[in-house]
Design an enzyme around this catalytic site. Structure first.
Site, short mmCIF file in Angstrom:
data_model
loop_
_atom_site.label_atom_id
_atom_site.label_comp_id
_atom_site.label_asym_id
_atom_site.label_seq_id
_atom_site.Cartn_x
_atom_site.Cartn_y
_atom_site.Cartn_z
N GLU A 39 1.42 4.42 7.40
CA GLU A 39 0.37 3.98 6.49
C GLU A 39 -0.15 5.17 5.67
O GLU A 39 0.11 6.33 6.03
CB GLU A 39 -0.77 3.35 7.31
CG GLU A 39 -0.35 2.16 8.18
CD GLU A 39 -0.06 0.87 7.38
OE1 GLU A 39 0.16 0.94 6.16
OE2 GLU A 39 -0.04 -0.21 8.02
N HIS B 9 3.35 1.92 2.16
CA HIS B 9 3.88 2.39 3.44
C HIS B 9 5.39 2.25 3.50
O HIS B 9 5.98 1.38 2.86
CB HIS B 9 3.17 1.73 4.64
CG HIS B 9 3.51 0.31 4.92
ND1 HIS B 9 2.61 -0.58 5.47
CD2 HIS B 9 4.65 -0.41 4.74
CE1 HIS B 9 3.20 -1.75 5.62
NE2 HIS B 9 4.43 -1.68 5.19
N ASN C 20 0.83 -1.22 0.00
CA ASN C 20 0.00 0.00 0.00
C ASN C 20 0.86 1.27 0.00
O ASN C 20 0.35 2.36 0.20
CB ASN C 20 -0.96 0.01 1.20
CG ASN C 20 -0.21 0.06 2.54
OD1 ASN C 20 1.02 0.05 2.58
ND2 ASN C 20 -0.95 0.12 3.64
C1 F6R Z 1 9.57 -3.18 8.39
C2 F6R Z 1 8.91 -2.04 7.76
C3 F6R Z 1 7.93 -2.23 6.67
C4 F6R Z 1 8.31 -3.30 5.64
C5 F6R Z 1 7.20 -3.47 4.62
C6 F6R Z 1 7.52 -4.56 3.64
O1 F6R Z 1 10.45 -2.73 9.39
O2 F6R Z 1 9.15 -0.95 8.16
O3 F6R Z 1 7.72 -1.00 6.00
O4 F6R Z 1 9.50 -2.91 5.01
O5 F6R Z 1 6.00 -3.78 5.27
O6 F6R Z 1 7.53 -5.79 4.32
P1 F6R Z 1 8.04 -7.12 3.63
O7 F6R Z 1 9.50 -6.95 3.41
O8 F6R Z 1 7.76 -8.21 4.63
O9 F6R Z 1 7.30 -7.26 2.36
#
Ligand code: F6R
Length: 246
Positions: A143, A138, A136
């Site tokens: 968010e 973030h 999304n």
């Molecule tokens: C984790 C963080 C999140 C992740 C994101 C992607 O510390 O800050 O922004 O980088 O949710 O997560 P993955 O790598 O599990 O797809």
């Protein structure tokens, strides 16, 4: 933004690790901002391998993690403190007292947020921030809709984030609904940013980041376009529909 297209997750992990190792070797007292989640696991594995093989030292490195769940004890295997210990810190020569992860178990979470931000500033800020991206858009746990001026704060996780992260838990009900995260301004204050992106489920987010029309709080990662020093390493699955820029 500089973009590097690689074949797959393995190559992304290798290239990202090489990038970080070079920075650490050039500045052994570097302050790294670190991410958790599935994306950086391979990068950390490569850092460990290099540490064992080539002796790159982290003795004088300081780290600040982006985020931590609210309400999970630090010893819980799914806490981001445990994640970092298990996937990196326990396997390199870093001084654990110099590894900072927000504490999502403090009674006064607002005080914890303020103190995390202050410790980071007192330390001189982050030299190189490693980021993943949510589908999304973030960054950290900021968010859609989060202010670009935000500092370390408490967030309600978006339903899509809870669903995405439920893969690490027994069930979706076990995923905490809140987290502490560095704010967008905190992230933007890092001197340099390395964003790693892998997989088809990140394709739309990467497309919007690189080809989207505007920088908008409804797509948090778009703010990275305003940062002077961002490198993106993305694999083919994530960048298949990118028309230009990668
Ligand atoms: C984790 C963080 C999140 C992740 C994101 C992607 O510390 O800050 O922004 O980088 O949710 O997560 P993955 O790598 O599990 O797809």
């Amino acid at each position: 933004m500089k973009t590097i297209k690689v074949k797959d997750y393995e190559e992304m992990s290798q290239k990202a690790a090489e990038y970080i190792i070079k920075k650490v070797r050039n500045n052994p007292k570097i302050t790294l901002g670190l991410a958790t989640g599935g994306t950086p696991v391979g990068t950390y594995r490569n850092l460990i391998e290099d540490h064992e093989k080539n002796g790159t030292s982290y003795k004088h490195v300081t780290t600040f993690n982006l985020d931590e769940y609210v309400g999970l004890p630090q010893e819980n295997p799914q806490s981001y403190r445990s994640f970092m210990d298990n996937n990196l810190f326990n396997h390199i020569d870093i001084n654990k007292t110099e590894t900072h992860v927000p504490n999502g178990n403090k009674e006064t979470l607002h005080t914890e947020c303020k103190s995390y931000e202050k410790t980071l500033i007192d330390h001189g800020g982050v030299d190189l921030q490693v980021l993943g991206i949510g589908s999304n858009g973030h960054i950290g746990f900021n968010e859609p809709g989060t202010s670009f001026e935000s500092k370390t704060h408490i967030v309600d996780l978006a339903p899509s984030t809870i669903e995405a992260n439920s893969r690490f838990f027994e069930s979706e009900q076990e995923v905490p609904t809140q987290a502490i995260t560095m704010g967008i301004q905190t992230i933007m204050n890092s001197r340099e940013i390395l964003l790693i992106v892998s997989g088809e489920n990140k394709r739309d987010a990467l497309f919007q980041l690189l080809n989207g029309e505007e920088v908008t709080e409804s797509f948090p990662a778009s703010v990275l376009r305003n940062h002077p020093c961002v490198t993106i390493i993305a694999d083919e699955a994530a960048s298949a529909n990118i028309k230009y820029g990668i």
